[in-house]
Design an enzyme around this catalytic site. Structure first.
Site, mmCIF file in Angstrom:
data_model
loop_
_atom_site.group_PDB
_atom_site.id
_atom_site.type_symbol
_atom_site.label_atom_id
_atom_site.label_comp_id
_atom_site.label_asym_id
_atom_site.label_seq_id
_atom_site.Cartn_x
_atom_site.Cartn_y
_atom_site.Cartn_z
ATOM 1 N N ASP A 1 8.406 12.923 -8.585
ATOM 2 C CA ASP A 1 7.827 11.699 -7.872
ATOM 3 C C ASP A 1 8.504 10.470 -7.951
ATOM 4 O O ASP A 1 9.294 10.268 -9.161
ATOM 5 C CB ASP A 1 6.198 11.712 -8.583
ATOM 6 C CG ASP A 1 5.413 11.044 -7.468
ATOM 7 O OD1 ASP A 1 5.823 10.724 -6.418
ATOM 8 O OD2 ASP A 1 4.207 11.238 -7.867
ATOM 9 N N HIS B 1 11.431 5.210 -1.529
ATOM 10 C CA HIS B 1 10.213 5.228 -2.395
ATOM 11 C C HIS B 1 10.185 6.598 -3.170
ATOM 12 O O HIS B 1 9.239 6.586 -4.097
ATOM 13 C CB HIS B 1 9.034 5.073 -1.569
ATOM 14 C CG HIS B 1 8.913 3.511 -1.332
ATOM 15 N ND1 HIS B 1 8.084 2.556 -1.759
ATOM 16 C CD2 HIS B 1 9.554 2.763 -0.245
ATOM 17 C CE1 HIS B 1 8.515 1.246 -1.313
ATOM 18 N NE2 HIS B 1 9.041 1.384 -0.377
HETATM 19 O O1 F6P Z 1 5.767 8.537 -1.269
HETATM 20 C C1 F6P Z 1 6.314 8.426 0.093
HETATM 21 C C2 F6P Z 1 5.371 8.015 1.119
HETATM 22 O O2 F6P Z 1 5.891 7.610 2.325
HETATM 23 C C3 F6P Z 1 4.328 6.788 0.815
HETATM 24 O O3 F6P Z 1 4.776 5.639 1.105
HETATM 25 C C4 F6P Z 1 3.005 7.309 1.441
HETATM 26 O O4 F6P Z 1 2.020 6.843 0.820
HETATM 27 C C5 F6P Z 1 3.055 8.813 1.490
HETATM 28 O O5 F6P Z 1 4.570 9.243 1.544
HETATM 29 C C6 F6P Z 1 2.188 9.297 2.621
HETATM 30 O O6 F6P Z 1 2.787 10.090 3.720
HETATM 31 P P1 F6P Z 1 2.575 10.067 5.071
HETATM 32 O O7 F6P Z 1 2.887 8.667 5.687
HETATM 33 O O8 F6P Z 1 3.544 11.321 5.463
HETATM 34 O O9 F6P Z 1 1.108 10.445 5.295
#
Ligand code: F6P
Length: 456
Positions: free
Chosen positions: A356, A155
């Site tokens: 991003d 992602h």
């Molecule tokens: O953008 C990558 C990601 O893993 C998203 O899927 C998620 O919304 C975000 O980072 C949140 O990160 P964490 O799980 O570290 O809070």
């Protein structure tokens, strides 16, 4: 229909899976319509990492989650995932910290995931693994004899080979990715970067497979559903309160996790520059930045918060009047529903990450707009979404002066141009929807012609 097994680091709580703007449960909505097992970390830290999952059910989805020990959390999540991979994959080589113990913990936790998940698998299951926390998982499952189809989707961005190579275990991670039947990336650029790495770091069959099995498949949103939420939410008491508080001023809005990849200091500087070079906007606009705190046990995130706190004080101290606060900055989150109404009210959506993967918030901002009087999206050229949303005002997020000019252009833009740009953006968002993304990925993964990867 085969059962789909989704694996991700975070598993949404069954009761509130649609709370987070741009979250994984939102993009996977289509996949969740069938029979699904969703496996991952419970989000809880315990005395020891559990190998026996806890189960919960919502609709046709069963959630199976395990707790992580403090040590595994520190090495796997805070350590290698978020102090090595996250900065590196966002091209921030200066922020990369690498420790062999973190990496060992990262691999060990992936093995724990594999050992907990394997007994839950059934013949015919299709596995879809998500994101950078779980790169080695497919290979760990293969080593346990799992011969099901396993796909992986990243992602976040994938960096160029020269950047990826900085990581001491770069070769091993490239081989991990090559163990998946399908390796999905957000953009063509990410995929090309991965292919460059495969060429450099792999040989023979794994190299050929990694190149053939990698695809660019941009994730998206359900624009129609989000538009409906925004329309309803624009009538909510909270949106009305926000509107009243503006007393006719135009609203600029940003909504991002408090993360150094989001370009927040540069964005604040840009707004300050707008007020400085275009004094006509003083007392005529307000900027609301919603920036929920994130990963606070990683020092770079705490440092970023200090920087933003300081900048907010500086900007408000310099420009505020007794009845006007130029910058409204909050470090707790708002529900996706509330934000949808706030987006609809705003004249500008300001989305300026330094890098991003995709940025679904940019799409949500567009989908929330009223066609009769839409707002303007100001978007970083380094967000994956910029590849398709070229009708936005595209900016270089490192250039506060350029962002300030785009803000001026957006605030001045005639309704006809706003509508024309909005229609073009909506077309792209509807084409690359979340449902299409799920269908395309799963169709590719389950193509009968694709051979299964052998255990290695
Ligand atoms: O953008 C990558 C990601 O893993 C998203 O899927 C998620 O919304 C975000 O980072 C949140 O990160 P964490 O799980 O570290 O809070």
């Amino acid at each position: 229909m085969a059962r789909l097994v989704i694996v991700s680091n975070r598993v949404p709580a069954p009761a509130k899976r649609d709370q987070q703007a741009g979250g994984l449960a939102v993009v996977l909505e289509e996949a969740l319509k069938g029979d699904v097992l969703w496996f991952g970390w419970s989000g809880k830290r315990a005395a020891a990492t559990s190998t026996k999952p806890n189960f919960a059910t919502r609709g046709t989805t069963t959630f199976a989650t395990i707790d992580l020990s403090e040590e595994d959390y520190r090495l796997y999540y805070a350590g290698f995932s978020n102090r090595s991979l996250w900065p590196l994959f966002h091209y921030r080589t200066g922020l990369v910290a690498y420790a062999r113990d973190d990496y060992k913990g990262y691999r060990a936790t992936n093995e724990t995931f594999a050992r907990s998940l394997a007994p839950l698998l059934e013949p015919g299951d299709v596995l879809w693994v998500h994101d950078y926390h779980l790169i080695p998982l497919g290979r760990s499952l293969r080593e346990l004899g799992v011969d099901l189809k396993i796909g992986f989707f990243l992602h976040i961005p994938f960096p160029p080979q020269s950047v990826f190579d900085i990581l001491p275990p770069a070769g091993e991670l490239a081989a991990d990715l090559a163990a998946y039947d399908l390796i999905g990336f957000q953009t063509a650029e990410d995929r090309e970067n991965f292919v460059g790495c495969a060429r450099k770091l792999l040989t023979g069959e794994p190299r050929a497979h990694a190149i053939a099995a990698s695809v660019a498949l941009p994730a998206g949103i359900d624009a129609g559903a989000f538009a409906r939420v925004a329309k309803r939410s624009s009538l909510s008491a909270e949106t009305k309160r926000l509107e009243e508080s503006l007393v006719g001023r135009k609203l600029i809005i940003g909504a991002d996790r408090l993360d150094y990849s989001k370009g927040l200091p540069q964005r604040f500087e840009a707004y300050s520059e707008l007020l400085d070079t275009h004094a006509e906007y003083r007392e005529k606009v307000s900027f609301l930045q919603v920036a929920p705190r994130s990963r606070e046990d990683v020092s770079e995130y705490r440092e970023l918060k200090r920087t933003l706190d300081r900048l907010t004080g500086k900007i408000n101290g310099k420009y505020a009047e007794f009845d006007w606060v130029p910058l409204r900055y909050m470090t707790h989150g708002l529900s996706r529903k509330l934000l949808a109404g706030f987006f609809r009210l705003s004249a500008i959506g300001l989305v300026t990450p330094l890098r991003d993967g995709m940025n679904l918030v940019a799409m949500e901002y567009v989908a929330a707009q009223d066609e009769a009087d839409p707002g303007v999206l100001v978007l970083s050229r380094f967000a994956g979404a910029a590849a398709s949303l070229d009708a936005a005002l595209i900016v270089n997020p490192y250039d506060p002066g350029g962002i300030a000019e785009a803000l001026h252009q957006g605030l001045m833009m005639a309704k006809e141009e706003r509508q024309e740009r909005w229609r073009s953006l909506m077309r792209r968002i509807e084409e690359d929807s979340a449902a299409a993304w799920c269908r395309r990925f799963l169709a590719r993964l389950t193509e009968p012609s694709k051979t299964l990867r052998a255990a290695s």
